[in-house]
Design an enzyme around this catalytic site. Structure first.
Site, PDB file in Angstrom:
ATOM      1  N   THR A 114     -84.312  -5.702  20.698  1.00 38.04           N
ATOM      2  CA  THR A 114     -83.355  -5.675  21.802  1.00 38.04           C
ATOM      3  C   THR A 114     -83.984  -6.302  23.045  1.00 38.04           C
ATOM      4  OG1 THR A 114     -83.966  -3.474  22.653  1.00 38.04           O
ATOM      5  CG2 THR A 114     -82.352  -3.564  20.850  1.00 38.04           C
ATOM      6  N   SER A 145     -84.298  -9.536  23.790  1.00 40.03           N
ATOM      7  CA  SER A 145     -85.275 -10.547  23.356  1.00 40.03           C
ATOM      8  C   SER A 145     -84.870 -11.973  23.690  1.00 40.03           C
ATOM      9  CB  SER A 145     -85.520 -10.426  21.844  1.00 40.03           C
ATOM     10  OG  SER A 145     -84.310 -10.419  21.116  1.00 40.03           O
ATOM     11  N   TYR A 162     -87.502   4.503  37.031  1.00 44.92           N
ATOM     12  CA  TYR A 162     -87.876   3.743  35.832  1.00 44.92           C
ATOM     13  C   TYR A 162     -89.090   4.368  35.143  1.00 44.92           C
ATOM     14  CZ  TYR A 162     -89.554  -0.025  32.858  1.00 44.92           C
ATOM     15  OH  TYR A 162     -90.006  -0.755  31.778  1.00 44.92           O
TER      16      TYR A 162
END
Length: 265
Positions: free
Chosen positions: A13, A15, A155
């Site tokens: 994912t 990419s 994050y």
């Protein structure tokens, strides 16, 4: 060394650029049939085409993994050709914001993009993977999830959750032949990082030559034992290793690729 990835299907994912692109390219070079994922068609198609031009196997899928509908679309397209042997959960996003500049709503958004997107793909791809009796679930975490700093707290907390869910998933997968592991990169030299450092060089007096800028930025902000930022290809090599059948005895692990930046673990 042959990592025995020929005949394996891998979805990476996020990419279509950066770290994910490096992972997709290396898995393909090792013989895996790679599915490139992104949200921008031209960028995802370009990565898949580049892999094919280099002699590898690649297709691409599009979808926003921050929504159930987007994850459904991605998983549906992927599973139409059968189960995947390897899922690399790499997609994510962050902004370098100070603690008090991140609202509670933005914390929630960050958790959705950086954690729940991973969960969505695990939920959708794991049942078919189990039918293979073998598989790899690999999450890309962060050294900041181990030793957080002041900026981008939302994050960093999300990456810590990635580390945690990986271990829980490993326990869940006991006896299935599927392993679950995390790779935690330190600061990486991707295009955005390089541009940011070039813009900061004058303000901090790091010099004008790139070698000086990188060395001084590392001394001031990163402080690792190697003296430079990591390269995406170095993380990709760790992913390829954990994707290999040769790592059947490794699960629930966290592999740091950070030049010695992390000191507490």
């Amino acid at each position: 060394m042959d990592l025995q990835l020929k005949g394996k299907r891998a979805l990476v994912t996020g990419s279509s650029a950066g770290l994910g692109e490096a992972i997709a390219r290396l898995l393909a070079a090792e013989g895996a049939a790679v599915i490139v994922h992104g949200r921008n068609k031209s960028r995802a198609a370009a990565v898949a085409e580049g892999i094919k031009n280099d002699g590898g196997q690649a297709t691409f899928v599009l979808g926003d993994l921050s929504t159930d509908e987007g994850a459904d679309a991605v998983a549906g397209n992927v599973l139409a050709d059968g189960p995947v042997d390897i899922l690399v959960n790499n997609a994510g996003a962050y902004q370098p914001r100070a603690w008090m500049d991140v609202s509670a709503a933005e914390w929630g958004k960050s958790y959705n993009i950086n954690v729940l997107a991973y969960v969505r793909m695990i939920h959708r791809l794991l049942p078919a993977m189990k039918t293979l009796g073998w598989g790899r679930m690999i999450q890309i975490g962060s050294s900041g999830g181990i030793e957080p700093f002041a900026l981008q707290p939302d994050y960093l907390a999300a990456t810590a959750a990635r580390h945690n869910l990986t271990v829980s998933l490993a326990r869940e997968l006991k006896g299935t032949g599927i392993t679950s592991n995390t790779i935690a990169p330190g600061p990486m030299l991707v295009e955005n990082t390089r541009n940011m450092l070039l813009n900061m060089a004058g303000q901090y007096g790091w010099g004008t030559a790139w070698a000086d800028i990188e060395r001084n930025a590392v001394m001031q902000f990163v402080q690792n034992d190697v003296g430079r930022f990591g390269r995406p290809e170095e993380v990709a090599a760790a992913v390829a290793y954990l994707s290999s059948p040769m790592t059947n005895y490794i699960t629930g692990a966290l592999l740091r690729v950070d030049g010695g930046h992390t000191r507490s673990v």
